[in-house]
Scaffold this motif. Structure first.
Motif, PDB file in Angstrom:
ATOM      1  N   LEU A   1       0.814  -1.222   0.000  1.00 10.30           N
ATOM      2  CA  LEU A   1       0.000   0.000   0.000  1.00 10.30           C
ATOM      3  C   LEU A   1       0.846   1.269   0.000  1.00 10.30           C
ATOM      4  O   LEU A   1       0.439   2.290  -0.556  1.00 10.30           O
ATOM      5  N   SER A   2       2.029   1.174   0.625  1.00 11.35           N
ATOM      6  CA  SER A   2       2.868   2.372   0.700  1.00 11.35           C
ATOM      7  C   SER A   2       3.824   2.476  -0.498  1.00 11.35           C
ATOM      8  O   SER A   2       4.667   3.366  -0.549  1.00 11.35           O
ATOM      9  N   GLY A   3       3.687   1.566  -1.444  1.00  9.95           N
ATOM     10  CA  GLY A   3       4.564   1.552  -2.616  1.00  9.95           C
ATOM     11  C   GLY A   3       4.296   2.730  -3.543  1.00  9.95           C
ATOM     12  O   GLY A   3       3.357   3.492  -3.346  1.00  9.95           O
ATOM     13  N   PRO A   4       5.141   2.870  -4.577  1.00  3.14           N
ATOM     14  CA  PRO A   4       5.068   4.050  -5.440  1.00  3.14           C
ATOM     15  C   PRO A   4       4.012   3.955  -6.546  1.00  3.14           C
ATOM     16  O   PRO A   4       3.793   4.928  -7.277  1.00  3.14           O
ATOM     17  N   HIS A   5       3.322   2.798  -6.669  1.00  2.37           N
ATOM     18  CA  HIS A   5       2.519   2.571  -7.873  1.00  2.37           C
ATOM     19  C   HIS A   5       1.079   3.051  -7.730  1.00  2.37           C
ATOM     20  O   HIS A   5       0.434   2.805  -6.712  1.00  2.37           O
ATOM     21  N   TRP A   6       0.575   3.658  -8.786  1.00  2.89           N
ATOM     22  CA  TRP A   6      -0.841   4.040  -8.836  1.00  2.89           C
ATOM     23  C   TRP A   6      -1.682   2.768  -8.821  1.00  2.89           C
ATOM     24  O   TRP A   6      -1.290   1.725  -9.364  1.00  2.89           O
TER      25      TRP A   6
ATOM     26  N   ARG B   1       4.319  -3.537  -9.038  1.00  5.23           N
ATOM     27  CA  ARG B   1       5.280  -4.365  -8.313  1.00  5.23           C
ATOM     28  C   ARG B   1       5.223  -5.775  -8.897  1.00  5.23           C
ATOM     29  O   ARG B   1       4.213  -6.453  -8.834  1.00  5.23           O
ATOM     30  N   GLN B   2       6.308  -6.193  -9.512  1.00  2.54           N
ATOM     31  CA  GLN B   2       6.324  -7.462 -10.238  1.00  2.54           C
ATOM     32  C   GLN B   2       6.291  -8.650  -9.275  1.00  2.54           C
ATOM     33  O   GLN B   2       6.605  -8.500  -8.094  1.00  2.54           O
ATOM     34  N   PRO B   3       5.868  -9.823  -9.765  1.00  2.79           N
ATOM     35  CA  PRO B   3       5.654 -10.969  -8.873  1.00  2.79           C
ATOM     36  C   PRO B   3       6.928 -11.381  -8.135  1.00  2.79           C
ATOM     37  O   PRO B   3       8.007 -11.441  -8.733  1.00  2.79           O
TER      38      PRO B   3
END
Lengths: 228, 228
Positions: free
Chosen positions: A182-187, B146-148
């Protein structure tokens, strides 16, 4: 309680192996999908096991589906033969873009219905199936078109299929990422999708002063068009 | 001339019985439909002849289709078994409202592809299938999610299906009423339909200042959205 209001039987073939929380066997929501779907994918197998999946138009009355076509078509022949048939009705409702590749998904509603059929010979039922098929395509159209004459009716076969079991599977709602992403950079989010009906294109042979009738405008502005 | 640029073989199973003028076996237009279609309806039969039609997500490389899922799913098990499979990809492009009930129709494009498959064990090919599946869903997404990780990859089975034959059938264009109906009182025309993508709904857990990235906006404004 009438049979019509009972759920469909939960059998081995009608119970998906995966994600049971997405599944229902209730008649009303199953019928709502069948009636809203403009097309169905009909599956049948040849005696040698060769499967076919053919998209076509359907109509429904209670637990019975109607299909029309040429007696030469594989689809009509398969339904008329009485062999097991699988009818699948699918709406794609959205693309689910998760932060993780793994949790990408789609929002959808799909009914998988099993049953067997036969040709309809009774002329009253055949007429009713013609009417329901046109009304399924465009509600209100039957009284606003030139109905089939005897020779047109004669070349069109009608097959009926009685639904024995049916399963509705639904995925809806938001992204389901795991906590640590959830805190990652991805939309992340959902892109809703729907079948939309665009402005009618009047036939070039129509008189210039002929306006688009209400039943056509209703189709364009109907439930599928305004879903989202 | 490479095999890739040849049409698919015209066989008994891949040749529809009806309306041959609507049919092509050429690879490029077949692949264009497969690549544009967000979902496929996969048909297979159990040993007792029971057919199943399951909607799912696919990816493609040349003549090979990739499917992913749990090894428990009937679909993956059927493809992995090497039995004959039928994959059908359908676009509904319009409702054809003729003056006569008989000539009502739909504009559509649909590919029916036949082939057999197997589980993919090679790790490089599995990774490539993961990537193509995410990229099929949302072009540009693979590098933006985020890749697997190893444990995610381990629980996801990949099956490959090699297309042996495929047929594209298309109905497009205007109403085809008979001459004697043209002067009748009924409105006639085509109501175009399409799969449309609506405004993305960002996940509620996103930081407030995170804007919608280009690859998501491109999907919404992409070829399917602007078809008509």
């Amino acid at each position: 309680m009438s049979t019509q209001s009972c759920p469909f039987a939960r059998t081995e073939r009608s119970t998906p192996n995966r994600v049971p929380k997405r599944v229902t066997f209730e008649r009303d929501p199953v019928f709502a999908i069948i009636d809203e779907a403009p097309i169905v994918h009909v599956g049948f197998a040849m005696p040698n096991g060769q499967p076919f999946v053919i998209p076509t138009i359907h109509a429904r009355k209670d637990d019975r589906l109607y299909f029309h076509g040429s007696t030469q078509s594989r689809l009509l022949q398969a339904i008329a033969s009485g062999q097991q048939i699988c009818c699948t009705f699918t709406f794609l409702d959205g693309i689910v873009a998760a932060r993780s590749a793994m949790h990408h998904s789609m929002n959808y509603r799909s009914v998988v219905a099993f049953g067997t059929g036969q040709l309809v010979e009774d002329e009253t039922e055949r007429q009713e199936a013609f009417r329901r098929t046109v009304e399924k395509l465009i509600p209100g159209r039957w009284e606003n078109c030139r109905q089939p004459n005897e020779s047109e009716a004669k070349v069109t076969a009608i097959a009926a299929l009685d639904i024995q079991e049916a399963t509705l599977k639904v995925r809806n709602g938001p992204v389901a990422d795991i906590e640590s992403d959830l805190s990652g950079p991805h939309w992340a989010g959902v892109i809703p999708t729907r079948l939309s009906y665009d402005s009618p294109q009047p036939d070039s042979n129509l008189a210039n002063d002929q306006t688009i009738p209400d039943h056509i405008n209703n189709l364009v502005g109907g439930p599928s068009a305004s879903r989202h």
